[in-house]
Design a protein around this motif. Structure first.
Motif, PDB file in Angstrom:
ATOM      1  N   VAL A  20       0.860  -1.186   0.000  1.00 43.56           N
ATOM      2  CA  VAL A  20       0.000   0.000   0.000  1.00 43.56           C
ATOM      3  C   VAL A  20       0.893   1.231   0.000  1.00 43.56           C
ATOM      4  N   THR A  21       0.774   2.068  -1.013  1.00 45.47           N
ATOM      5  CA  THR A  21       1.614   3.268  -1.071  1.00 45.47           C
ATOM      6  C   THR A  21       0.973   4.412  -0.290  1.00 45.47           C
ATOM      7  N   ALA A  22       1.835   5.363   0.125  1.00 47.10           N
ATOM      8  CA  ALA A  22       1.382   6.529   0.903  1.00 47.10           C
ATOM      9  C   ALA A  22       0.478   6.076   2.049  1.00 47.10           C
ATOM     10  N   SER A  23       1.030   5.236   2.916  1.00 50.05           N
ATOM     11  CA  SER A  23       0.171   4.507   3.856  1.00 50.05           C
ATOM     12  C   SER A  23       0.560   4.664   5.319  1.00 50.05           C
ATOM     13  N   THR A  24       1.166   5.788   5.670  1.00 50.02           N
ATOM     14  CA  THR A  24       1.515   5.999   7.072  1.00 50.02           C
ATOM     15  C   THR A  24       0.549   6.951   7.775  1.00 50.02           C
ATOM     16  N   ASP A  25      -0.466   7.423   7.061  1.00 53.49           N
ATOM     17  CA  ASP A  25      -1.421   8.368   7.634  1.00 53.49           C
ATOM     18  C   ASP A  25      -2.693   8.311   6.791  1.00 53.49           C
ATOM     19  N   GLY A  26      -3.769   8.839   7.334  1.00 56.64           N
ATOM     20  CA  GLY A  26      -4.992   9.044   6.583  1.00 56.64           C
ATOM     21  C   GLY A  26      -5.571   7.792   5.955  1.00 56.64           C
ATOM     22  N   ILE A  27      -6.053   7.924   4.725  1.00 54.32           N
ATOM     23  CA  ILE A  27      -6.707   6.824   4.031  1.00 54.32           C
ATOM     24  C   ILE A  27      -5.756   5.655   3.826  1.00 54.32           C
ATOM     25  N   GLY A  28      -4.532   5.932   3.423  1.00 53.21           N
ATOM     26  CA  GLY A  28      -3.573   4.856   3.175  1.00 53.21           C
ATOM     27  C   GLY A  28      -3.309   4.019   4.412  1.00 53.21           C
ATOM     28  N   PHE A  29      -3.136   4.681   5.559  1.00 54.77           N
ATOM     29  CA  PHE A  29      -2.898   3.951   6.810  1.00 54.77           C
ATOM     30  C   PHE A  29      -4.116   3.115   7.179  1.00 54.77           C
ATOM     31  N   ALA A  30      -5.301   3.692   7.004  1.00 53.39           N
ATOM     32  CA  ALA A  30      -6.529   2.953   7.320  1.00 53.39           C
ATOM     33  C   ALA A  30      -6.664   1.717   6.438  1.00 53.39           C
ATOM     34  N   ILE A  31      -6.275   1.832   5.169  1.00 52.65           N
ATOM     35  CA  ILE A  31      -6.320   0.681   4.262  1.00 52.65           C
ATOM     36  C   ILE A  31      -5.352  -0.396   4.726  1.00 52.65           C
ATOM     37  N   ALA A  32      -4.118   0.010   5.031  1.00 55.35           N
ATOM     38  CA  ALA A  32      -3.115  -0.951   5.492  1.00 55.35           C
ATOM     39  C   ALA A  32      -3.588  -1.668   6.756  1.00 55.35           C
ATOM     40  N   LYS A  33      -4.153  -0.912   7.675  1.00 55.57           N
ATOM     41  CA  LYS A  33      -4.634  -1.495   8.927  1.00 55.57           C
ATOM     42  C   LYS A  33      -5.779  -2.470   8.672  1.00 55.57           C
ATOM     43  N   ARG A  34      -6.720  -2.085   7.818  1.00 56.19           N
ATOM     44  CA  ARG A  34      -7.871  -2.960   7.559  1.00 56.19           C
ATOM     45  C   ARG A  34      -7.420  -4.258   6.885  1.00 56.19           C
ATOM     46  N   LEU A  35      -6.520  -4.164   5.909  1.00 52.18           N
ATOM     47  CA  LEU A  35      -6.038  -5.372   5.248  1.00 52.18           C
ATOM     48  C   LEU A  35      -5.295  -6.261   6.241  1.00 52.18           C
ATOM     49  N   GLY A  36      -4.500  -5.633   7.108  1.00 51.74           N
ATOM     50  CA  GLY A  36      -3.790  -6.387   8.131  1.00 51.74           C
ATOM     51  C   GLY A  36      -4.720  -7.028   9.136  1.00 51.74           C
ATOM     52  N   ASP A  37      -5.742  -6.290   9.553  1.00 46.98           N
ATOM     53  CA  ASP A  37      -6.718  -6.833  10.485  1.00 46.98           C
ATOM     54  C   ASP A  37      -7.443  -8.037   9.904  1.00 46.98           C
ATOM     55  N   GLU A  38      -7.558  -8.078   8.575  1.00 38.25           N
ATOM     56  CA  GLU A  38      -8.243  -9.200   7.936  1.00 38.25           C
ATOM     57  C   GLU A  38      -7.283 -10.318   7.543  1.00 38.25           C
ATOM     58  N   GLY A  39      -6.038 -10.240   8.010  1.00 36.25           N
ATOM     59  CA  GLY A  39      -5.126 -11.352   7.869  1.00 36.25           C
ATOM     60  C   GLY A  39      -3.983 -11.181   6.898  1.00 36.25           C
ATOM     61  N   ALA A  40      -3.962 -10.088   6.126  1.00 35.58           N
ATOM     62  CA  ALA A  40      -2.891  -9.890   5.149  1.00 35.58           C
ATOM     63  C   ALA A  40      -1.609  -9.427   5.829  1.00 35.58           C
ATOM     64  N   SER A  41      -0.479  -9.785   5.227  1.00 36.06           N
ATOM     65  CA  SER A  41       0.801  -9.176   5.589  1.00 36.06           C
ATOM     66  C   SER A  41       0.947  -7.939   4.712  1.00 36.06           C
ATOM     67  N   VAL A  42       1.449  -6.847   5.290  1.00 35.97           N
ATOM     68  CA  VAL A  42       1.380  -5.560   4.600  1.00 35.97           C
ATOM     69  C   VAL A  42       2.741  -4.870   4.547  1.00 35.97           C
ATOM     70  N   VAL A  43       3.060  -4.317   3.379  1.00 39.37           N
ATOM     71  CA  VAL A  43       4.215  -3.432   3.228  1.00 39.37           C
ATOM     72  C   VAL A  43       3.667  -2.017   3.076  1.00 39.37           C
ATOM     73  N   ILE A  44       4.026  -1.143   4.025  1.00 39.04           N
ATOM     74  CA  ILE A  44       3.567   0.241   3.970  1.00 39.04           C
ATOM     75  C   ILE A  44       4.719   1.151   3.560  1.00 39.04           C
ATOM     76  N   SER A  45       4.387   2.380   3.190  1.00 35.73           N
ATOM     77  CA  SER A  45       5.449   3.278   2.726  1.00 35.73           C
ATOM     78  C   SER A  45       5.068   4.735   2.900  1.00 35.73           C
TER      79      SER A  45
END
Length: 283
Positions: A42-67
């Motif tokens: 997930v790009t641009a994912s340390t704040d706002g919408i991107g962070f929320a996306i990374a968190k939701r995918l992780g909460d549902e079991g995915a391993s996530v690379v944020i940036s």
């Protein structure tokens, strides 16, 4: 056309809408395991919408690379997600930098074994002006990051998704892609292009078992939209075009993305989901 000149707050009207912003940063733990075993970038994912996306995918079991472009932001977000029990790696990445984009996918492969999901979220809007008064350098910057780099990320992710036997790409567009926002004309056009990019790539790689979709958020209470959301006067005017009469929450955009990359959306490709509180229905 939505006229942001009538929406943006005046310099003297900067009373923060604490209730709206607080709701936008609220968190909820999702216990679904529908993304277990998947690896997402997930790009641009340390704040706002991107962070929320990374968190939701992780909460549902995915391993996530944020940036993010800033190492401090990457470290902070990575620590936060790990505290929530999410398998995550953080990478400093300016999406306009080829080597840093490569590091995203290399990290997904070396740390988690491959790539199943790409969410292209990075976007810029360095200046506000009528479109025919926009400086050429501003135009080039917006299209470089918002459009070209979205295409490059998909292009570079494609062979990795093929290796996994399929996967998902999601582009984050905007309600502005459907209804231009004055004076954010150039930004609006760049987001319209993502709608076409989604359809074009989707049709070309559907036989590789790769689905390509798009999410178009409405006005969401984030730092990116703070010029609209952070004052009472500006908020009241902007909400006049939203039937639900509130700003979106980053988590609500994340929910749409999580659906699209899951098997629940297995018959969905080339589509854009508008998450805008009913604003699109009234355009």
């Amino acid at each position: 056309m939505i006229n942001l000149k009538k929406i943006l707050p005046s310099a003297g009207a900067m009373n923060v809408m604490s209730q709206s912003l607080a709701s936008a940063t609220s968190s909820k733990k999702y216990h679904s395991s529908r993304l277990k075993g998947k690896v997402a970038v997930v790009t641009a994912s340390t704040d706002g919408i991107g962070f929320a996306i990374a968190k939701r995918l992780g909460d549902e079991g995915a391993s996530v690379v944020i940036s993010s472009r800033k190492e401090e932001n990457v470290k902070k977000a990575t620590e936060s997600l790990r505290k929530d029990g999410i398998a995550v790696e953080g990478v400093v990445c300016h999406v306009g930098n080829k080597d840093q984009r490569k590091l995203l996918f290399d990290t997904a492969k070396t740390k988690f074994g491959g790539l199943d999901i790409l969410v292209s979220n990075a976007a810029v809007n360095p200046a506000v002006s009528p479109i025919l008064e926009t400086d050429e350098k501003v135009w080039d910057k917006i299209f470089e990051i918002n459009v070209k780099c979205s295409w490059l990320l998909a292009k570079e992710a494609y062979p990795e998704l093929v290796k996994r036997g399929g996967g998902n790409i999601v582009f984050i567009s905007s309600i502005a892609g459907y209804q231009p926002m004055e004076p954010l004309g150039t930004y609006s056009v760049s987001k319209t292009v993502l709608l076409g990019l989604t359809k074009t790539i989707a049709s070309e790689i559907v036989h590789d078992n790769i689905r390509v979709n798009c999410v178009a958020p409405g006005i969401v209470a984030t730092k990116f939209a703070s010029a609209i959301t952070s004052s009472e006067a500006g908020a009241e005017r902007s909400l006049s075009i939203v039937p639900m009469k509130r700003f979106g929450k980053p988590e609500e955009i994340a929910g749409a993305v999580a659906f699209l990359v899951s098997d629940d959306a297995s018959y969905v490709t080339g589509e854009t989901i508008v998450v805008a509180g009913g604003a699109y229905a009234h355009l």
